[in-house]
Write a protein that holds these residues in place. Structure first.
Motif, PDB file in Angstrom:
ATOM      1  N   ILE A 102      83.569  52.912  -1.738  1.00 17.39           N
ATOM      2  CA  ILE A 102      83.539  54.271  -1.186  1.00 17.39           C
ATOM      3  C   ILE A 102      82.346  55.044  -1.740  1.00 17.39           C
ATOM      4  O   ILE A 102      81.639  55.730  -1.000  1.00 17.39           O
ATOM      5  N   THR A 103      82.092  54.895  -3.031  1.00 15.27           N
ATOM      6  CA  THR A 103      80.948  55.565  -3.651  1.00 15.27           C
ATOM      7  C   THR A 103      79.638  55.053  -3.054  1.00 15.27           C
ATOM      8  O   THR A 103      78.731  55.829  -2.767  1.00 15.27           O
ATOM      9  N   ALA A 104      79.555  53.742  -2.823  1.00 16.50           N
ATOM     10  CA  ALA A 104      78.332  53.145  -2.280  1.00 16.50           C
ATOM     11  C   ALA A 104      78.046  53.597  -0.847  1.00 16.50           C
ATOM     12  O   ALA A 104      76.895  53.605  -0.420  1.00 16.50           O
ATOM     13  N   LEU A 105      79.065  53.990  -0.109  1.00 10.55           N
ATOM     14  CA  LEU A 105      78.855  54.428   1.266  1.00 10.55           C
ATOM     15  C   LEU A 105      77.943  55.648   1.341  1.00 10.55           C
ATOM     16  O   LEU A 105      77.253  55.846   2.332  1.00 10.55           O
ATOM     17  N   GLY A 106      77.920  56.438   0.312  1.00 13.21           N
ATOM     18  CA  GLY A 106      77.073  57.618   0.295  1.00 13.21           C
ATOM     19  C   GLY A 106      75.736  57.407  -0.393  1.00 13.21           C
ATOM     20  O   GLY A 106      74.959  58.327  -0.547  1.00 13.21           O
ATOM     21  N   THR A 107      75.458  56.164  -0.806  1.00 11.95           N
ATOM     22  CA  THR A 107      74.232  55.853  -1.526  1.00 11.95           C
ATOM     23  C   THR A 107      73.167  55.347  -0.571  1.00 11.95           C
ATOM     24  O   THR A 107      73.407  54.395   0.165  1.00 11.95           O
ATOM     25  N   PRO A 108      71.981  55.951  -0.574  1.00 17.07           N
ATOM     26  CA  PRO A 108      70.899  55.461   0.291  1.00 17.07           C
ATOM     27  C   PRO A 108      70.477  54.044  -0.090  1.00 17.07           C
ATOM     28  O   PRO A 108      70.565  53.652  -1.244  1.00 17.07           O
ATOM     29  N   CYS A 109      70.024  53.315   0.880  1.00 17.46           N
ATOM     30  CA  CYS A 109      69.553  51.950   0.663  1.00 17.46           C
ATOM     31  C   CYS A 109      68.220  52.005  -0.092  1.00 17.46           C
ATOM     32  O   CYS A 109      67.276  52.641   0.374  1.00 17.46           O
ATOM     33  N   PRO A 110      68.088  51.336  -1.235  1.00 18.13           N
ATOM     34  CA  PRO A 110      66.850  51.406  -2.012  1.00 18.13           C
ATOM     35  C   PRO A 110      65.656  50.735  -1.333  1.00 18.13           C
ATOM     36  O   PRO A 110      64.524  50.998  -1.702  1.00 18.13           O
ATOM     37  N   LEU A 111      65.895  49.885  -0.351  1.00 16.81           N
ATOM     38  CA  LEU A 111      64.793  49.190   0.312  1.00 16.81           C
ATOM     39  C   LEU A 111      64.105  50.028   1.379  1.00 16.81           C
ATOM     40  O   LEU A 111      63.045  49.664   1.870  1.00 16.81           O
ATOM     41  N   LEU A 112      64.694  51.157   1.741  1.00 18.62           N
ATOM     42  CA  LEU A 112      64.126  51.966   2.812  1.00 18.62           C
ATOM     43  C   LEU A 112      63.307  53.118   2.236  1.00 18.62           C
ATOM     44  O   LEU A 112      63.781  53.875   1.401  1.00 18.62           O
TER      45      LEU A 112
END
Length: 123
Positions: A102-112
């Protein structure tokens, strides 16, 4: 702009895992169930009574029973009966995995480069 996905390898899920994942996501798809789960998790290893849960969310006890059965069926909570009351504890390892997701769902993708979310850039 970098169009890479955040994952390295996408595979088809085996049938049993697909079914279990679908059951799990259905169980957590209801906002009331998530609220109940987080209330139970907030107690740590201490039991919480279904009556307390009903009062906390201002819902009828049968509603709590219905939702908690769904959470227990996927192993997120454990149910203990004492007389006419049901008591619940969280399955901490499973809850921690869910909370991380759930926490990761709000985390931007570091590759973008633009900080967009992973699924927004699939080609």
């Amino acid at each position: 702009m970098n169009n890479q996905l955040c994952h390295a390898d996408v595979q088809t899920l085996p049938g049993d895992l697909t079914r279990r994942a679908a059951d799990f996501f259905r169980a957590i798809s209801d906002p009331t169930r998530l609220k109940l789960l987080y209330l139970v998790a907030g107690r740590g290893s201490e039991n919480i009574c279904s009556h307390e849960l009903a009062q906390a969310l201002q819902v009828a006890p049968p509603t709590v029973t219905h939702h908690m059965k769904r959470l227990a069926a996927v192993g997120l909570v454990e149910r203990h009966q004492q007389g006419k009351w049901a008591y619940y504890t969280v399955n901490n390892p499973k809850f921690c995995q869910l909370n991380s997701l759930i926490t990761a769902l709000g985390t931007p993708c570091p590759l973008l480069e633009d900080g967009g979310h992973c699924i927004q850039k699939a080609q």
